[in-house]
Design a protein around this motif. Structure first.
Motif, PDB file in Angstrom:
ATOM      1  N   ASN A 200      41.314  34.676  22.648  1.00  0.00           N
ATOM      2  CA  ASN A 200      42.248  35.815  22.640  1.00  0.00           C
ATOM      3  C   ASN A 200      42.402  36.276  24.089  1.00  0.00           C
ATOM      4  OD1 ASN A 200      43.584  38.238  22.350  1.00  0.00           O
ATOM      5  ND2 ASN A 200      41.877  39.294  21.334  1.00  0.00           N
ATOM      6  N   ARG A 201      43.381  35.661  24.791  1.00  0.00           N
ATOM      7  CA  ARG A 201      43.446  35.803  26.254  1.00  0.00           C
ATOM      8  C   ARG A 201      44.626  36.658  26.709  1.00  0.00           C
ATOM      9  NH1 ARG A 201      42.003  29.857  28.693  1.00  0.00           N
ATOM     10  NH2 ARG A 201      42.176  31.091  30.622  1.00  0.00           N
ATOM     11  N   TRP A 202      45.083  37.611  25.866  1.00  0.00           N
ATOM     12  CA  TRP A 202      46.310  38.339  26.208  1.00  0.00           C
ATOM     13  C   TRP A 202      46.198  39.108  27.523  1.00  0.00           C
ATOM     14  CZ3 TRP A 202      46.836  43.616  26.901  1.00  0.00           C
ATOM     15  CH2 TRP A 202      45.808  44.427  26.411  1.00  0.00           C
ATOM     16  N   VAL A 203      45.006  39.577  27.871  1.00  0.00           N
ATOM     17  CA  VAL A 203      44.919  40.400  29.099  1.00  0.00           C
ATOM     18  C   VAL A 203      45.288  39.584  30.341  1.00  0.00           C
ATOM     19  CG1 VAL A 203      43.094  41.884  28.109  1.00  0.00           C
ATOM     20  CG2 VAL A 203      42.457  40.046  29.645  1.00  0.00           C
ATOM     21  N   GLU A 204      45.110  38.261  30.267  1.00  0.00           N
ATOM     22  CA  GLU A 204      45.419  37.423  31.429  1.00  0.00           C
ATOM     23  C   GLU A 204      46.929  37.299  31.631  1.00  0.00           C
ATOM     24  OE1 GLU A 204      43.419  33.661  30.978  1.00  0.00           O
ATOM     25  OE2 GLU A 204      41.548  34.648  30.416  1.00  0.00           O
ATOM     26  N   THR A 205      47.681  37.205  30.530  1.00  0.00           N
ATOM     27  CA  THR A 205      49.124  37.001  30.654  1.00  0.00           C
ATOM     28  C   THR A 205      49.898  38.311  30.722  1.00  0.00           C
ATOM     29  OG1 THR A 205      49.128  36.718  28.266  1.00  0.00           O
ATOM     30  CG2 THR A 205      49.194  34.720  29.586  1.00  0.00           C
ATOM     31  N   ASP A 206      49.344  39.382  30.175  1.00  0.00           N
ATOM     32  CA  ASP A 206      50.020  40.681  30.161  1.00  0.00           C
ATOM     33  C   ASP A 206      49.947  41.384  31.517  1.00  0.00           C
ATOM     34  OD1 ASP A 206      51.041  43.063  28.500  1.00  0.00           O
ATOM     35  OD2 ASP A 206      49.195  43.879  29.314  1.00  0.00           O
ATOM     36  N   GLY A 207      49.005  40.945  32.334  1.00  0.00           N
ATOM     37  CA  GLY A 207      48.877  41.566  33.662  1.00  0.00           C
ATOM     38  C   GLY A 207      47.954  42.773  33.692  1.00  0.00           C
ATOM     39  N   LEU A 208      47.176  42.969  32.620  1.00  0.00           N
ATOM     40  CA  LEU A 208      46.330  44.169  32.557  1.00  0.00           C
ATOM     41  C   LEU A 208      45.321  44.244  33.709  1.00  0.00           C
ATOM     42  CD1 LEU A 208      45.572  46.753  30.969  1.00  0.00           C
ATOM     43  CD2 LEU A 208      43.848  45.400  29.810  1.00  0.00           C
ATOM     44  N   LEU A 209      44.711  43.092  34.048  1.00  0.00           N
ATOM     45  CA  LEU A 209      43.693  43.122  35.110  1.00  0.00           C
ATOM     46  C   LEU A 209      44.315  43.496  36.462  1.00  0.00           C
ATOM     47  CD1 LEU A 209      41.541  40.025  34.078  1.00  0.00           C
ATOM     48  CD2 LEU A 209      40.894  42.427  33.886  1.00  0.00           C
ATOM     49  N   ASP A 210      45.557  43.047  36.683  1.00  0.00           N
ATOM     50  CA  ASP A 210      46.244  43.397  37.935  1.00  0.00           C
ATOM     51  C   ASP A 210      46.551  44.895  37.969  1.00  0.00           C
ATOM     52  OD1 ASP A 210      46.216  40.720  38.659  1.00  0.00           O
ATOM     53  OD2 ASP A 210      48.123  40.323  37.645  1.00  0.00           O
ATOM     54  N   VAL A 211      47.039  45.423  36.840  1.00  0.00           N
ATOM     55  CA  VAL A 211      47.343  46.859  36.793  1.00  0.00           C
ATOM     56  C   VAL A 211      46.061  47.664  36.984  1.00  0.00           C
ATOM     57  CG1 VAL A 211      48.119  48.738  35.258  1.00  0.00           C
ATOM     58  CG2 VAL A 211      49.430  46.616  35.397  1.00  0.00           C
ATOM     59  N   ALA A 212      44.964  47.198  36.374  1.00  0.00           N
ATOM     60  CA  ALA A 212      43.685  47.904  36.486  1.00  0.00           C
ATOM     61  C   ALA A 212      43.248  47.966  37.953  1.00  0.00           C
ATOM     62  CB  ALA A 212      42.622  47.203  35.641  1.00  0.00           C
ATOM     63  N   ALA A 213      43.352  46.823  38.649  1.00  0.00           N
ATOM     64  CA  ALA A 213      42.931  46.787  40.051  1.00  0.00           C
ATOM     65  C   ALA A 213      43.825  47.706  40.890  1.00  0.00           C
ATOM     66  CB  ALA A 213      42.994  45.357  40.568  1.00  0.00           C
ATOM     67  N   ASP A 214      45.107  47.684  40.585  1.00  0.00           N
ATOM     68  CA  ASP A 214      46.080  48.491  41.309  1.00  0.00           C
ATOM     69  C   ASP A 214      45.849  49.994  41.092  1.00  0.00           C
ATOM     70  OD1 ASP A 214      48.304  48.461  42.878  1.00  0.00           O
ATOM     71  OD2 ASP A 214      49.692  48.644  41.185  1.00  0.00           O
ATOM     72  N   GLU A 215      45.648  50.377  39.827  1.00  0.00           N
ATOM     73  CA  GLU A 215      45.510  51.810  39.488  1.00  0.00           C
ATOM     74  C   GLU A 215      44.078  52.320  39.666  1.00  0.00           C
ATOM     75  OE1 GLU A 215      47.929  53.874  38.690  1.00  0.00           O
ATOM     76  OE2 GLU A 215      49.562  52.430  38.505  1.00  0.00           O
ATOM     77  N   GLY A 216      43.121  51.381  39.749  1.00  0.00           N
ATOM     78  CA  GLY A 216      41.742  51.806  40.012  1.00  0.00           C
ATOM     79  C   GLY A 216      40.900  52.085  38.786  1.00  0.00           C
ATOM     80  N   PHE A 217      41.344  51.599  37.605  1.00  0.00           N
ATOM     81  CA  PHE A 217      40.466  51.771  36.434  1.00  0.00           C
ATOM     82  C   PHE A 217      39.732  50.474  36.119  1.00  0.00           C
ATOM     83  CE2 PHE A 217      44.790  51.056  34.612  1.00  0.00           C
ATOM     84  CZ  PHE A 217      44.568  50.005  33.729  1.00  0.00           C
ATOM     85  N   GLY A 218      38.614  50.578  35.421  1.00  0.00           N
ATOM     86  CA  GLY A 218      37.842  49.410  35.035  1.00  0.00           C
ATOM     87  C   GLY A 218      38.320  48.852  33.706  1.00  0.00           C
ATOM     88  N   VAL A 219      37.772  47.687  33.332  1.00  0.00           N
ATOM     89  CA  VAL A 219      38.146  47.040  32.068  1.00  0.00           C
ATOM     90  C   VAL A 219      36.869  46.570  31.384  1.00  0.00           C
ATOM     91  CG1 VAL A 219      39.428  45.132  31.003  1.00  0.00           C
ATOM     92  CG2 VAL A 219      40.351  46.253  33.040  1.00  0.00           C
ATOM     93  N   ILE A 220      36.725  46.895  30.111  1.00  0.00           N
ATOM     94  CA  ILE A 220      35.582  46.399  29.331  1.00  0.00           C
ATOM     95  C   ILE A 220      36.136  45.676  28.112  1.00  0.00           C
ATOM     96  CG2 ILE A 220      35.301  48.742  28.320  1.00  0.00           C
ATOM     97  CD1 ILE A 220      32.314  48.032  27.922  1.00  0.00           C
ATOM     98  N   GLY A 221      35.959  44.366  28.083  1.00  0.00           N
ATOM     99  CA  GLY A 221      36.537  43.550  27.010  1.00  0.00           C
ATOM    100  C   GLY A 221      35.703  43.656  25.740  1.00  0.00           C
TER     101      GLY A 221
END
Ligand SMILES: NC(=O)c1ccc[n+]([C@@H]2O[C@H](COP(=O)([O-])OP(=O)(O)OC[C@H]3O[C@@H](n4cnc5c(N)ncnc54)[C@H](OP(=O)(O)O)[C@@H]3O)[C@@H](O)[C@H]2O)c1
Length: 363
Positions: A200-221
């Protein structure tokens, strides 16, 4: 027997920072969605939590509706906190959420200020604490303005009910919008909790990790083992007592012959790395440093200990990654896709509060 925490509990599990916030988390966190209701052995629940804490896992993830019955997982952890971990409350990161179905009526689900704040007050009561460390909006609610949800999250921090706020199962675009609303209010978005695994790899294609890095929030899968699919247990059938056999949130329909072949391919790669399939799945999901942590479940302390063995082995060769890509293909198991895509909230069902219900509420 009275519990004494291990002195070297911070020596082995890596800790990562959640975006550009002060919040730090162990690379693997323990989730209490399933296995911590009134239908499971309290001694196993206690051992799972205390063994995890002894190994440096100081983050426990909850939601208002985790059970069964809805609310029971918070009661279970509240008891362990009171009886065993009271001396360590200030070390522990407790997270809870509201957004999915908790009770009937207009304020038992969704993203309204009334539901979120009232629900958090109930969660604090069940946990027996004055505040949680992270409070999440559990899923987007297209019926409530995002600005109202943001103000409710800002309020829970300002009123001392939570130290940090997060969101779960929001798309990258909706996350950016929530990050902006919260920043304007003066309460930064600290973390996002999306589903993420090899299947289930949607975060890779949706761009969530890029937005997280840009906005400064963390991600917990969450569900990094795809509810247990990414372990050795389903390689040769469906064992009794497993989550798939229970017929709840993990449907056996997902275990098609093609998927099982892919799991076997992944298990071969794991064996070559000296890992179990579960360990490979955890290592792989942590390979990108922008993934602050993973929140995994366990029906025994032994399972969680095995999974923790993966957190310091997160580097892969390009050849390994390419080989994994051939098998780590979306398996149609993302139960949380509809709300992320802006779908309306489904009608309330009483499953979470029905003592006879077999099906756990969505996590
Ligand atoms: N934000 C959200 O909307 C959301 C949604 C879902 C979950 N979550 C969070 O994520 C957490 C984890 O979700 P999950 O329980 O689905 O995660 P998971 O880690 O993908 O699956 C956990 C299950 O995998 C099996 N398992 C774990 N380790 C194993 C091992 N070493 N060997 C064999 N089997 C193993 C166990 O299944 P058996 O029970 O069959 O033994 C266990 O219950 C939840 O507790 C919750 O905190 C959040």
């Amino acid at each position: 027997m009275s519990y004494v925490a291990s002195q070297d509990r911070y020596d082995s599990t890596p800790i990562r920072r959640s975006g550009r916030s002060g919040l730090q988390l162990p690379a693997l966190s323990l989730g209490l969605w399933q296995n911590f209701g009134s239908d499971r052995d309290p001694a196993v629940q206690r051992a799972t939590v205390l063994d995890a804490f002894d190994s440096g896992v100081f983050h426990f993830d909850l939601a208002n509706n985790y059970g069964p019955l809805a609310g029971q997982a918070e009661i279970t952890l509240g008891r362990i906190l009171r009886e065993d971990l009271a001396a360590h409350r200030d070390e522990i990161v407790l997270s809870t959420k509201a957004g999915w179905d908790m009770q009937p009526g207009p304020f038992g689900s969704g993203g309204s200020r009334k539901y979120l704040v009232e629900s958090l007050d109930r969660s604090l009561g069940r946990l027996g604490v004055e505040r949680v460390d992270v409070f999440y909006h559990h899923r987007p609610d297209p019926g409530t303005p995002a600005s109202e949800t943001a103000r409710a999250l800002d309020f829970v921090v300002r009123s001392g009910r939570a130290h940090y706020v997060g969101i779960s199962s929001y798309s990258a675009a909706a996350s950016r919008e929530m990050a902006r609303l919260l920043r304007d209010l003066g309460t930064p978005l600290a973390i996002h909790q999306p589903s993420y695994s090899m299947m289930n790899r949607w975060v890779e294609t949706d761009g969530l990790l890029d937005v997280a890095a840009d906005e400064g929030f963390g991600v917990i899968g969450f569900s990094p083992l795809a509810q247990g699919m990414l372990t050795d247990k389903y390689l040769a059938g469906i064992p009794e007592g497993s989550r798939a056999a229970d017929g709840g949130s993990f449907t056996t329909k997902a275990l098609t012959p093609v998927v099982v072949e892919r799991l076997r391919g992944l298990a071969d790669i794991a064996a070559r790395r000296g890992q179990s399939l579960a360990q490979l799945a955890i290592s792989w999901a942590l390979r990108d440093e922008r993934m602050t942590s993973l929140v995994a479940g366990a029906s025994s302390a032994e399972q969680f200990t095995e999974n923790l063995g993966a957190v310091s082995h997160t580097s892969f060769t390009a050849e390994e990654l390419a080989e994994i890509d051939a098998f780590a293909v979306d398996a149609g198991i993302d139960l949380w896709e509809a709300p992320r895509m802006g779908g309306p909230l489904p009608p309330y069902t009483a499953r979470g509060r029905d003592p006879l219900a077999q099906t756990p509420v969505l996590g």
